[in-house]
Design a protein around this motif. Structure first.
Motif: not given
Length: 123
Positions: A70-76
């Motif tokens: 998964s990713r934290a929204g648009a963050k890196n």
């Protein structure tokens, strides 16, 4: 130079769970796709999972149904939730990304790696 930083690896018993984190620098770096690879003892580095800029996920057959990227929204920032761990999951886990970094006023394509985090699963 863009550097990714992984964390979360440790010793865990078979059947247990771990969540790995990968954090890239904010500001001039923008990651398009992020991925996890691993290198078991004495073996080559292998693909585990990736998540594209549009949210599409891909997994190695050996981890399907047990691992979730998964990713934290648009963050890196990317995560790897690992459930029902097996001894064969023992490896150094590396984060990889591809994206651009602004140098001066020019974007430059980069593919940074992290330093790795050790996951050990005991039987």
């Amino acid at each position: 130079q863009v550097q990714l930083v992984e964390s979360g690896g440790r010793l865990v018993q078979a059947g247990g769970s771990l969540k790995l984190s990968c954090v890239g620098p904010e500001g001039t770096f923008s990651a398009y796709n992020m991925a996890w690879y691993r290198q078991p003892p004495g073996k080559e580095r292998e693909f585990v999972a990736n998540i594209k800029w549009n949210g599409d996920e891909t997994y190695a057959d050996s981890v399907k149904g047990r691992f979730t990227i998964s990713r934290a929204g648009a963050k890196n920032t990317a995560y790897l939730q690992m459930n029902n761990l097996k001894p064969e999951d023992t490896a150094i886990y590396y984060c990889h990304a591809d994206g651009t970094v602004v140098v001066g006023s020019q974007p430059r394509y980069v593919e940074p790696w992290g330093q790795g985090t050790q996951v050990t699963v005991s039987s």
